[in-house]
Design an enzyme around this catalytic site. Structure first.
Site, PDB file in Angstrom:
ATOM      1  N   GLU A 248       0.809  -1.227   0.000  1.00  0.00           N
ATOM      2  CA  GLU A 248       0.000   0.000   0.000  1.00  0.00           C
ATOM      3  C   GLU A 248       0.841   1.274   0.000  1.00  0.00           C
ATOM      4  O   GLU A 248       0.607   2.190   0.790  1.00  0.00           O
ATOM      5  CB  GLU A 248      -0.967  -0.014   1.183  1.00  0.00           C
ATOM      6  CG  GLU A 248      -1.902  -1.209   1.148  1.00  0.00           C
ATOM      7  CD  GLU A 248      -2.799  -1.348   2.382  1.00  0.00           C
ATOM      8  OE1 GLU A 248      -2.782  -0.460   3.244  1.00  0.00           O
ATOM      9  OE2 GLU A 248      -3.518  -2.361   2.454  1.00  0.00           O
ATOM     10  N   GLU A 363      -6.432 -10.573  -0.898  1.00  0.00           N
ATOM     11  CA  GLU A 363      -7.207 -10.295   0.332  1.00  0.00           C
ATOM     12  C   GLU A 363      -8.698 -10.195   0.009  1.00  0.00           C
ATOM     13  O   GLU A 363      -9.389  -9.285   0.470  1.00  0.00           O
ATOM     14  CB  GLU A 363      -6.733  -8.981   0.972  1.00  0.00           C
ATOM     15  CG  GLU A 363      -5.245  -8.920   1.272  1.00  0.00           C
ATOM     16  CD  GLU A 363      -4.820  -7.662   2.031  1.00  0.00           C
ATOM     17  OE1 GLU A 363      -5.694  -6.911   2.498  1.00  0.00           O
ATOM     18  OE2 GLU A 363      -3.600  -7.445   2.133  1.00  0.00           O
TER      19      GLU A 363
HETATM   20  O1  G3I Z   1      -4.943  -6.920  19.322  1.00  0.00           O
HETATM   21  C1  G3I Z   1      -5.591  -5.721  19.752  1.00  0.00           C
HETATM   22  C2  G3I Z   1      -6.301  -5.934  21.057  1.00  0.00           C
HETATM   23  O2  G3I Z   1      -5.346  -6.209  22.045  1.00  0.00           O
HETATM   24  C3  G3I Z   1      -7.097  -4.687  21.403  1.00  0.00           C
HETATM   25  O3  G3I Z   1      -7.827  -4.898  22.533  1.00  0.00           O
HETATM   26  C4  G3I Z   1      -8.037  -4.324  20.267  1.00  0.00           C
HETATM   27  C5  G3I Z   1      -8.791  -3.030  20.539  1.00  0.00           C
HETATM   28  O4  G3I Z   1      -9.169  -2.405  19.363  1.00  0.00           O
HETATM   29  O5  G3I Z   1      -7.269  -4.155  19.076  1.00  0.00           O
HETATM   30  C6  G3I Z   1      -6.578  -5.322  18.695  1.00  0.00           C
HETATM   31  O6  G3I Z   1      -5.871  -5.041  17.541  1.00  0.00           O
HETATM   32  C7  G3I Z   1      -6.631  -4.918  16.340  1.00  0.00           C
HETATM   33  C8  G3I Z   1      -6.099  -5.922  15.330  1.00  0.00           C
HETATM   34  O7  G3I Z   1      -6.745  -5.749  14.072  1.00  0.00           O
HETATM   35  C9  G3I Z   1      -6.293  -7.363  15.781  1.00  0.00           C
HETATM   36  O8  G3I Z   1      -7.646  -7.632  15.903  1.00  0.00           O
HETATM   37  C10 G3I Z   1      -6.463  -3.523  15.803  1.00  0.00           C
HETATM   38  O9  G3I Z   1      -7.102  -2.594  16.670  1.00  0.00           O
HETATM   39  C11 G3I Z   1      -7.059  -3.420  14.423  1.00  0.00           C
HETATM   40  O10 G3I Z   1      -6.718  -2.174  13.878  1.00  0.00           O
HETATM   41  C12 G3I Z   1      -6.497  -4.478  13.522  1.00  0.00           C
HETATM   42  O11 G3I Z   1      -7.134  -4.359  12.251  1.00  0.00           O
HETATM   43  C13 G3I Z   1      -6.470  -4.996  11.196  1.00  0.00           C
HETATM   44  C14 G3I Z   1      -6.161  -3.990  10.089  1.00  0.00           C
HETATM   45  O12 G3I Z   1      -5.545  -4.669   8.995  1.00  0.00           O
HETATM   46  C15 G3I Z   1      -5.240  -2.890  10.571  1.00  0.00           C
HETATM   47  O13 G3I Z   1      -4.803  -2.119   9.531  1.00  0.00           O
HETATM   48  C16 G3I Z   1      -7.378  -6.080  10.647  1.00  0.00           C
HETATM   49  O14 G3I Z   1      -7.565  -7.095  11.632  1.00  0.00           O
HETATM   50  C17 G3I Z   1      -6.760  -6.694   9.390  1.00  0.00           C
HETATM   51  O15 G3I Z   1      -7.710  -7.542   8.782  1.00  0.00           O
HETATM   52  C18 G3I Z   1      -6.407  -5.587   8.404  1.00  0.00           C
HETATM   53  O16 G3I Z   1      -5.793  -6.174   7.287  1.00  0.00           O
HETATM   54  C19 G3I Z   1      -5.413  -5.279   6.240  1.00  0.00           C
HETATM   55  C20 G3I Z   1      -4.218  -5.882   5.545  1.00  0.00           C
HETATM   56  O17 G3I Z   1      -3.203  -6.146   6.471  1.00  0.00           O
HETATM   57  C21 G3I Z   1      -3.705  -4.943   4.444  1.00  0.00           C
HETATM   58  N1  G3I Z   1      -4.754  -4.607   3.504  1.00  0.00           N
HETATM   59  C22 G3I Z   1      -5.975  -4.118   4.107  1.00  0.00           C
HETATM   60  C23 G3I Z   1      -6.497  -5.078   5.168  1.00  0.00           C
HETATM   61  C24 G3I Z   1      -7.800  -4.596   5.740  1.00  0.00           C
HETATM   62  O18 G3I Z   1      -7.650  -3.357   6.379  1.00  0.00           O
END
Ligand code: G3I
Length: 448
Positions: A248, A363
């Site tokens: 990205e 994805e």
């Molecule tokens: O692990 C913490 C947890 O400890 C905490 O309590 C909680 C509170 O919000 O957050 C948890 O972390 C989250 C993490 O996912 C695991 O669930 C983050 O906040 C959250 O931001 C994170 O989101 C991920 C996102 O990327 C971040 O950019 C998504 O799961 C994941 O599916 C997403 O994947 C991305 C690819 O890597 C790149 N392309 C886009 C795609 C979708 O956004």
């Protein structure tokens, strides 16, 4: 089906209404790194004809959409020709993209992939196709705590991408101190189930720890990037043979890939300059001569301003001999990301394979967004887009971004945007039962 202009209008409306995050439709708001780099909306882009300007700092400007020279400590590498056979494709790519200049001499006269006569799982359909195609899923550590999740994931898929556990903030939470446990759990589980693994992701503006995103100085950032790539690839060597090296790196005003394409501000762009992309691939190649090295991005799935910019960027890399093997098209379809018909996707993938590169759907999910995308539209997208990849022998895999609807990242990220409605975006329901989306994907894999 809704028309493209309708879609763009919808997206424009959503943006105007402030329903989107700031410039990256893929979760930047959750960066977790003090000085988030992503999508501050404008930066200081200049713009004409796809050229970029940098953002603050000492950004280099650039010309014609491509990154500039290849300075530094580069090893130049293998002129775009892909080596090894780690991936799933075995053959039959006609004039095949290897060799000089990396282009398909005959203009892509590759023969079509031959489907299996029958299959009882997606994985089997992929493995029996000729050439085979990897069927993947994003796997989370949390998911592996659920027996139904594990059963469906292993039965239906041959390929794993860690949803979060191999990102920078997870692997190197403090400078030089690596934390492998949660990533090792996923990689080892995949190998126990004879699944291949793609490393996601080495260099990305998002999910960077604060110590890294706030770093200053070209030499410091270059050294930190080199250490991270070297340590991570070294740790997973022989267990992970394909890497999203850079993720990205391009943004537009709209998450649909429309408006003012430019390099995305990040600590890497701001401190190293646009050459950071070439450099990341060169470091990765030094670390593993046989690994498949990918650039990965969203809303580049069909023809728009963003993918034209990415095409020029990647073509420049191939022309300069930067060791890139392929491009991952994330295929997050539905608001607020792009929507793309199968025909659009087919034409778009083809022009990248004509550069001598592999392509991959990396994805995939299709956000119904509380009914904005109808059930019939979603089914058609799933079938037609999977078919577009399947028919192209150099499209080496299709990864879905999760297993079941209830665990999709879209449910939390797009809740406000979609009026709190479920995304209903994947192939399995909350009870891990197969949805009609599954049947349409299976049909496409069987040539129906
Ligand atoms: O692990 C913490 C947890 O400890 C905490 O309590 C909680 C509170 O919000 O957050 C948890 O972390 C989250 C993490 O996912 C695991 O669930 C983050 O906040 C959250 O931001 C994170 O989101 C991920 C996102 O990327 C971040 O950019 C998504 O799961 C994941 O599916 C997403 O994947 C991305 C690819 O890597 C790149 N392309 C886009 C795609 C979708 O956004």
């Amino acid at each position: 089906m809704r028309s493209a202009p309708f879609t763009l209008l919808l997206s424009a409306f959503l943006f105007a209404a402030g329903c989107s995050d700031s410039g990256d439709g893929n979760g930047d708001e959750t960066t977790g790194s003090g000085s988030a780099t992503g999508g501050t909306g404008g930066g200081t882009t200049s713009a004409s004809s796809g050229a970029t300007s940098g953002s603050g700092g000492d950004a280099t400007s650039a010309s014609s959409g491509a990154t500039s020279g290849s300075g530094g400590d580069a090893t130049s590498a293998s002129s775009g020709a892909t080596s090894g056979s780690g991936g799933a494709t075995s053959a039959s790519s006609g004039a095949g993209g290897e060799g000089a200049g990396g282009s398909d001499g005959a203009g892509g006269g590759a023969s079509a992939r031959v489907p299996a006569a029958s299959a009882s799982t997606l994985r089997e359909a992929g493995e029996k196709a000729n050439p085979p195609i990897l069927i993947g899923a994003a796997i989370s550590g949390g998911g592996l705590g659920n027996n139904d999740y594990k059963r469906v994931a292993a039965a239906e898929h041959s390929y794993v991408t860690a949803e979060n556990e191999m990102k920078w903030d997870s692997l190197e939470p403090s400078a030089g101190n690596f934390s492998w446990g949660s990533a090792d759990n996923i990689v080892n589980w995949a190998r126990q189930n004879n699944m291949k693994v793609k490393g996601h992701t080495l260099v990305w503006h998002n999910q960077l720890p604060g110590w890294m995103s706030s770093m200053t100085g070209k030499d410091n950032v270059t050294a930190a990037m080199r250490r991270h790539i070297t340590q991570v690839m070294g740790h997973f060597k022989d267990r992970v043979d394909t890497w999203d090296v850079v993720n990205e790196a391009v943004q537009t005003d709209s998450d649909t890939g429309v408006g003012n394409p430019r390099m995305r501000p990040s600590v890497f762009l701001n401190q190293i300059g646009e050459n950071y992309i070439d450099l990341a691939f060169q470091i990765a190649r030094e670390q593993d001569p046989k690994a498949k090295l990918y650039y990965n991005d969203y809303s580049i799935d069909a023809r728009n301003a963003k993918v034209d910019f990415v095409y020029n960027m990647v073509k420049g890399m191939v022309d300069r001999g930067v060791p890139i093997d392929g491009v991952g098209f994330q295929m997050h379809i539905g608001p607020p990301n792009n929507e793309a018909t199968g025909a659009d996707v087919a034409a778009n993938l083809k022009r990248f394979t004509d550069l001598g590169l592999e392509v991959l759907i990396s994805e995939m999910d299709i956000n119904r967004c509380g009914g904005v995308v109808t059930a019939e539209e979603q089914l058609a997208y799933y079938h037609d887009i999977v078919e577009a990849c399947f028919k192209l022998p150099k499209c080496t895999g299709i990864t879905f971004w999760g297993i079941n609807d209830g665990r999709s990242w879209l449910n939390s990220w797009s809740g406000a945007l979609c009026n709190g409605q479920s995304s209903q975006s994947l192939l399995f329901n909350d009870q891990y039962g197969k949805k009609e989306t599954y049947n349409r994907v299976m049909n496409a894999l069987l040539g129906k």
